[in-house]
Design an enzyme around this catalytic site. Sequence first.
Site, short mmCIF file in Angstrom:
data_model
loop_
_atom_site.label_atom_id
_atom_site.label_comp_id
_atom_site.label_asym_id
_atom_site.label_seq_id
_atom_site.Cartn_x
_atom_site.Cartn_y
_atom_site.Cartn_z
N ALA A 66 16.82 30.84 28.88
CA ALA A 66 16.29 29.73 28.09
C ALA A 66 14.76 29.81 28.09
O ALA A 66 14.16 30.45 28.96
CB ALA A 66 16.76 28.40 28.68
N GLY A 111 20.47 31.65 30.50
CA GLY A 111 21.19 31.24 29.29
C GLY A 111 21.78 32.40 28.53
O GLY A 111 22.79 32.23 27.84
N GLU A 114 25.00 33.14 30.23
CA GLU A 114 25.93 32.06 29.89
C GLU A 114 26.46 32.22 28.47
O GLU A 114 27.63 31.92 28.19
CB GLU A 114 25.24 30.72 30.09
CG GLU A 114 24.99 30.41 31.57
CD GLU A 114 24.01 29.29 31.80
OE1 GLU A 114 24.35 28.34 32.54
OE2 GLU A 114 22.88 29.35 31.26
N GLU A 134 18.35 30.85 37.89
CA GLU A 134 17.79 29.50 37.74
C GLU A 134 17.24 28.92 39.04
O GLU A 134 16.26 28.19 39.02
CB GLU A 134 18.84 28.57 37.14
CG GLU A 134 19.14 28.81 35.67
CD GLU A 134 20.20 29.88 35.43
OE1 GLU A 134 20.63 30.02 34.27
OE2 GLU A 134 20.60 30.55 36.40
#
Length: 257
Positions: A66, A111, A114, A134
Site C-alpha cells: 500500500a 497489499g 494480499e 506491516e
Amino acid sequence: MSEAVIEKVDNDGMVRLTINRPKALNALNSEVLAALEAHLVELESHPTLRGVVITGAGEKSFVAGADITEMRAKTPEEARAFASQALRTIKRLETLPVPVVALVNGFCLGGGCELALACDWAVASDNAVFGQPEVLLGVIPGFGGTQRLPRRVGPAMAIDLVTTGRKIDAQEALRIGLVNRVMPQAELESYVEELTKQLKGNGPQSVRGAKQAVHDGMDQDLDSALALETSLFAFCFAGEEQKEGMAAFVEKRKPNF
C-alpha cells in the site's frame, strides 16, 4: 495523472489488468483501488468473460504494498475507510466467477501479497519477493492478509510471516504453497499465455462451476460441500456444454466450446 492507473486489455474474453504506477512500484493508493474496483464491477457482468490476469507494470514490482505516503497521516477512522475500500475491491477480484491469475514480477509485499492471495493462481518470476512486512511499520496487514494467508499456507507459517515481517523468495513461496509456479522471468509471459489458452479451451460453464465448488465448499462442512458439488455436477447436464464435451470425446475430436 496522464496515464491510467489500471490498464485493461480484453483478448477474446481473457482480460488482463495491469496496475500502472511503476515509479511507485505499483503501490496501492485510493485512486488505484477505485479504478480497479470500477473495472471489476464491469467484469462481473462481462458476457463472455473466460479469465482474468492481473499484474503490475514493469519488471521490478507486481505491487510493492500500500502507498505509505498516502497512509502515514491517516486517522483511525480514515485508516478503517481505506482498509474497507481495499477489502471490498479485493473481494470483488476473489469472487469473480472465472479463474483469476496473478502474474508476479519482483516485489509482492504487503497489499500486493494480499492482492495475490485473492487470486486463484499466483505465477511468479524467479526474481519475485513476497512478504507481509506491516509490523515493521507499526501496523498489521489490513487488506486480508491475516485471514487469507493462513488459509493458503497454514496458521504456523502465516504467524511467522505476519509477526516477523520477513521477506521470502519465489522458491520459498512455492515450497509453502503461496504460489503455484515459479518461472524464469524470460519465460513468465509465455507460460501465462499457455495457461490462458488452456483455460479458454475448457468448457466455460464447467470451469466456473469448478471454481464455485472449491470456493463455496471451503467454508462448509464436508457433507454440505459434497452436496454442493453434486448439485453443480448435475447442473452441468442441463446445458449444451456437457453434450458437446462428451460427444467430442467419443468422436475423438476437440470440443467446440
